[in-house]
Design an enzyme around this catalytic site. Structure first.
Site, PDB file in Angstrom:
ATOM      1  CD  GLU A   1     -26.947 -39.712  11.791  1.00 51.22           C
ATOM      2  OE1 GLU A   1     -27.025 -40.037  10.631  1.00 51.22           O
ATOM      3  OE2 GLU A   1     -25.832 -39.059  12.068  1.00 51.22           O
TER       4      GLU A   1
ATOM      5  CB  CYS B   1     -24.255 -33.828   8.860  1.00 53.98           C
ATOM      6  SG  CYS B   1     -25.800 -34.156   8.374  1.00 53.98           S
TER       7      CYS B   1
ATOM      8  CB  CYS C   1     -28.283 -35.819  11.315  1.00 53.12           C
ATOM      9  SG  CYS C   1     -28.128 -36.782   9.536  1.00 53.12           S
TER      10      CYS C   1
END
Length: 196
Positions: free
Chosen positions: A87, A118, A121
């Site tokens: 990302e 996560c 991101c």
């Protein structure tokens, strides 16, 4: 299929089976996100065979339905970079492409990721202003969307009026995404801990 030196032969059979499943997958009209999710899964597989975490992401123009950028995790190879999550790479490339453009550059853009974002991101996604994000597989160990109700107030405010949820895709794509990440995730987590 040649297994990169980064992985031992113990996972070669699983990698071959994953590739066959990807290559024979047929999107279903029943699941409108299939066409974009398979693109993210293919990127996740690229990350895996490159010796990285098996996570992939794509940016889609929601009006044209075209995939405009793709990326996969590159944390370990070609060299170690802790920020090279799928990302993060995708958003950096897109922002570089749109440099100098006025207005909301993410207005008509949707992000599809193979795995629940996560902490790093998700924070980047929220700050970017992208308003639609769909992830294929949930990540109960490190995914942040499922625990967003426990975020500090400022981050909860950033989530307002955003759609960040599981993609409406075929169950096989959810299974594939999870398996691609899980195949080497624990090994690479250990590698990260050793690097500290």
């Amino acid at each position: 299929m040649i297994i990169p030196e980064k992985w031992d032969q113990s996972i070669s059979g699983e990698m071959v089976n994953i590739k066959k499943t990807i290559d024979t997958f047929q999107p279903s009209l029943k699941y409108p996100d299939d066409i974009f999710c398979i693109a993210a899964v293919m990127e996740a597989y690229e990350g895996l065979i490159g010796g990285n975490f098996g996570v992939g992401a794509v940016l889609v123009n929601k009006h044209s339905g075209k995939v405009i950028l793709k990326a996969h995790n590159s944390t370990f190879f070609p060299f170690f970079r802790s920020d090279m999550h799928a990302e993060m790479i995708l958003l950096t490339e897109y922002e570089n492409l749109m440099k100098g453009t006025s207005g909301d550059i993410y207005k008509d853009i949707v992000l599809y990721a193979s795995l629940e974002p996560c902490p790093m991101c998700l924070t980047r996604i929220l700050i970017s202003g992208i308003s639609e994000v769909y992830y294929i597989a949930s990540d109960h160990m490190a995914g942040m969307v499922s625990v967003s109700d426990r975020f500090p107030t400022i981050w909860q405010d950033f989530m307002i009026e955003k759609t960040i949820k599981n993609a409406n895709c075929s169950p096989i794509l959810k299974e594939l995404s999870f398996n691609i990440f899980n195949l080497t995730g624990k090994r690479l987590d250990k590698k990260l801990k050793k690097a500290q």
